[in-house]
Design an enzyme around this catalytic site. Sequence first.
Site, PDB file in Angstrom:
ATOM      1  CG  HIS B 121      -1.684   1.113   1.313  1.00 16.46           C
ATOM      2  ND1 HIS B 121      -1.470   1.989   1.530  1.00 16.46           N
ATOM      3  CD2 HIS B 121      -3.288   0.918   1.384  1.00 16.46           C
ATOM      4  CE1 HIS B 121      -2.640   2.851   1.983  1.00 16.46           C
ATOM      5  NE2 HIS B 121      -3.865   2.132   1.633  1.00 16.46           N
ATOM      6  CG  ASP B 198       0.741  -2.234   5.710  1.00  9.64           C
ATOM      7  OD1 ASP B 198      -0.195  -2.486   6.513  1.00  9.64           O
ATOM      8  OD2 ASP B 198       0.680  -1.809   5.047  1.00  9.64           O
ATOM      9  CD  GLN B 201      -6.624  -4.439   4.423  1.00  9.04           C
ATOM     10  OE1 GLN B 201      -7.673  -4.928   4.373  1.00  9.04           O
ATOM     11  NE2 GLN B 201      -7.044  -2.618   3.760  1.00  9.04           N
ATOM     12  CE  LYS B 224      -7.533  -0.091   6.278  1.00  8.40           C
ATOM     13  NZ  LYS B 224      -7.816   0.687   5.200  1.00  8.40           N
ATOM     14  CB  CYS B 361      -3.888   3.408  -1.783  1.00  8.37           C
ATOM     15  SG  CYS B 361      -4.652   4.772  -1.355  1.00  8.37           S
TER      16      CYS B 361
END
Lengths: 147, 406
Positions: B121, B198, B201, B224, B361
């Site tokens: 991302h 990261d 997700q 999220k 993104c």
Amino acid sequence: MSFNNLDTLYRQVIMDHYKNPRNRGTVEGDHLTVDMNNPTCGDRIQLQLQVNEGVVEDAKFDGEGCSISMSSASMMTQAIKGQKIEDAVKMSHMFSELMLGNEVDDDSIDLGDIEALQGVAKFPARIKCATLAWKAMEKGVDDEQED
Amino acid sequence: MDIKAVRDAFPILHQEVNGHPLVYLDSSATSQKPVQVIEKLDEYYRGYNSNVHRGVHTLGTRATDEYEGAREKVRRFIHAASTQEIIFTRGTTTAINTVAVSYGRASLSQGDEIVITPMEHHSNIIPWQQLAKATGATLKYMPLQSDGTILLEEAEKTITENTKIVAIAHVSNVLGTINPVKEIAAIAHRNGAVMLVDGAQGAPHLKVDVQELDCDFYAFSGHKMCGPTGIGVLYGKRSLLNEMEPVEFGGEMIDFVNLYDSTWKELPWKFEGGTPIIAGAVGLGAAIDFLNEVGLHEIAEHEHKLVEYAQQQMKTVEGLTIYGPDKRAGLVTFNLADVHPHDLATVLDAEGIAVRAGHHCAQPLMKWLEVSATARASFYLYNTEEDIDRLVQGLQTTKEYFGDVF
């Protein structure tokens, strides 16, 4: 299933410009080039204008994007060709009004096919698609006048 | 998992959009919020809104207890060793930037390498580009296999003794690839590099155990995973965080201030300048309670079933291209014949179906896929097979609608 609402967006004439874009390509000879993109969605356009003594003699575009952005570019290049710069800018302002859902009553300027895009006003998420080419044109004119 | 009870907890789902019952398939962008979270925010603002760590009054004490209580909930959620390692940030982006600026600028110099992948991302690309520019370090990309997965052999080749930072998504927000971050962390450590994951997700969908992964940093966002927007978490190993300088100065992070010099509070407050995102943290705590109550294992299983079903059903749509590996997290990214994804998303929206269209993104990944944009349907615990049926139906409708055009 009814698509009345969608049909106000995807008029036949829009799809025709998308499928058979007018003025796609590059301008021969002296011209100015404007690159513009819509960073939120990735649509991009390269607009080339040949301006002589205040008149847009040629306009061509290249790029990638959705049907609305590409057909708008096709219609715009068609509309501004042969127009004085100030009239092209006036058209752009009229187009912005259309996108806001406002009535445009200036008989001195004929928007032609472009009026088919007025349905976009009902799809706020897509207004940026429709205005991309016009913004590129205005930027080109601004840059030209600064020189 | 009682899907009806789960759906009943999300008031927003029970509405019509453009005359159709809403099908929300954009949870990778942001998830919906259950009443438990909405009510917790309401409770905080109505009941004990107050600044933390300052007042000795009753409301201030309550707010502090709730805020620090949320930190403990986060610690347990990702299995960190200590709450000192849990820093509240604005989100994943701020968390990654904090590491890039604080750890990166102090530790890297010319000749050093930062390793990422083309599937990252923008939030896990640009901070490293900036760090490379600021320090003279080199940014390196680990190649992807044609199905959008990482081969550990390639990781071994790309990560060298010059590598100082490896930063990789736990789960790709476009391809749905679940990356072998534990194995890559081990390779990074063998080469003396630190590993940042990261988890934007990852945390909402997978069981995260930062000690088992042995990553040095793990970044994720509250919104999220059923929490409010504006709150996120940076997990960091205590030894590293202790060495690092704060990025923001003022407010909560202060210890002593003299005219020309000052000292900072201990971890984790050292990294929480200003008045922190109190309501956000309290709301995130409620979101974690909610997810735990439904059951993380049950949620993962539910999403797994959904994405398998979606892949199976979507494959029946002629002209549909699905990007990414077969084995994936709960999202499907695709394109439908020559229909531009924005046009596709508009037709689906007219049918009450919310999907994402664009570059997500992840512009370098779009280039890697050789497309300008894609559409994405992403699932969460409140989605059902009926939602997927509606999507597939919507795709057929889109084809019919544009049928004579393309």
